[in-house]
Write a protein that holds these residues in place. Sequence first.
Motif, short mmCIF file in Angstrom:
data_model
loop_
_atom_site.label_atom_id
_atom_site.label_comp_id
_atom_site.label_asym_id
_atom_site.label_seq_id
_atom_site.Cartn_x
_atom_site.Cartn_y
_atom_site.Cartn_z
N ARG A 177 26.29 33.66 32.62
CA ARG A 177 25.89 34.31 33.32
C ARG A 177 26.54 34.38 34.08
N THR A 178 26.26 33.34 34.90
CA THR A 178 27.03 32.72 36.33
C THR A 178 28.84 33.42 36.30
N ILE A 179 29.15 32.63 35.20
CA ILE A 179 30.39 33.25 35.42
C ILE A 179 31.25 34.53 35.24
N TYR A 180 30.44 34.88 34.13
CA TYR A 180 30.40 37.16 33.96
C TYR A 180 30.53 37.22 35.35
N LYS A 181 28.94 37.33 36.10
CA LYS A 181 28.85 37.77 36.99
C LYS A 181 29.90 37.14 38.21
N ARG A 182 30.17 36.32 38.70
CA ARG A 182 31.98 35.72 39.17
C ARG A 182 32.86 36.52 38.76
N MET A 183 32.96 36.70 37.41
CA MET A 183 34.92 37.72 37.29
C MET A 183 34.26 38.35 37.27
N TYR A 188 37.07 43.04 40.67
CA TYR A 188 36.36 44.11 41.76
C TYR A 188 37.63 44.18 43.16
N GLU A 189 37.17 42.51 43.19
CA GLU A 189 37.67 42.45 44.54
C GLU A 189 39.56 42.95 44.43
N LEU A 190 40.14 42.44 43.15
CA LEU A 190 41.58 42.12 42.65
C LEU A 190 42.02 44.22 42.84
N LYS A 191 41.33 44.54 42.14
CA LYS A 191 41.34 46.23 41.91
C LYS A 191 41.18 46.60 43.35
N HIS A 192 40.78 46.34 44.68
CA HIS A 192 40.27 47.43 45.15
C HIS A 192 40.53 47.01 46.90
N ASP A 193 41.15 45.51 47.10
CA ASP A 193 41.48 45.23 47.90
C ASP A 193 42.60 45.46 48.41
N PRO A 194 43.20 45.96 49.43
CA PRO A 194 44.20 47.65 49.68
C PRO A 194 45.76 46.84 49.91
N SER A 195 45.60 44.88 49.83
CA SER A 195 47.09 44.09 50.25
C SER A 195 47.08 43.84 49.12
N PHE A 196 46.27 44.04 47.96
CA PHE A 196 47.27 43.90 46.45
C PHE A 196 47.46 45.00 45.60
N VAL A 197 48.58 44.98 45.33
CA VAL A 197 48.50 45.87 43.30
C VAL A 197 48.56 45.24 42.81
N THR A 198 47.81 45.62 41.57
CA THR A 198 46.64 44.76 40.95
C THR A 198 46.53 45.39 39.15
N THR A 199 47.20 44.89 38.25
CA THR A 199 46.98 45.09 36.67
C THR A 199 46.15 43.38 35.89
#
Length: 214
Positions: A177-183, A188-199
């Motif tokens: 569960r810890t790995i699940y939560k962190r992943m 979420y961070e990669l998809k919502h960070d405006p400095s990245f375009v992520t797929t």
Amino acid sequence: MIVEERMRTYINSLDRGNTPFLEELEQTALRDRVPVIRREMQSFIKTFLAMNQPGRILEVGTAIGFSTLLMCEYGREDLQIVTIENYDKRIPIARENFRRAGRENQITLLEGDAGELLKTLEGPFDMIFMDAAKGQYIHWLPDIRRLMTKGSVLISDNVLQEGDIIESHYLVERRKRTIYKRMREYLYELKHDPSFVTTILPLGDGVTVSVKQE
């Protein structure tokens, strides 16, 4: 799921394979139960290297050096790779594999905790390949971001956790569960960070490709 497995088997059957040395190294790793990147991921990386021709790569998670040597073999001739490994038993094996492949002049192997070593590095890197402790990706991200410049690409492997990532928290084994939560936080961070375009791609056990925008 059965259709997906059949599709994966068919696609992999079309693969031309790698050099004899890499083929031998992969078989040795599989025999010894050492994790190496899957065939579909190998094909993806080779295509990415052909398209983008990165000159400087950071790899987090060396293991016995298979993916490092794959990138050396299929990257540009002057490619330089910095790779980080924390598992003492695998470090000498990786070094010996680099020597046997004649790639020592292209590879800098750093020994120790990635969280500490990342803080000591200077960028920028054209490409960063994350394939280490999945629960640490979110903690390493600030330093990873610092080591990138506009146009740099971050590739993170095994992000879907054999499908666990889409399940309810309560359906995931307690020990995972810890790995699940962190992943989930990492994605979420990669998809919502405006400095990245992520797929996020359902390739192998899941891969993200993030391009730095600023």
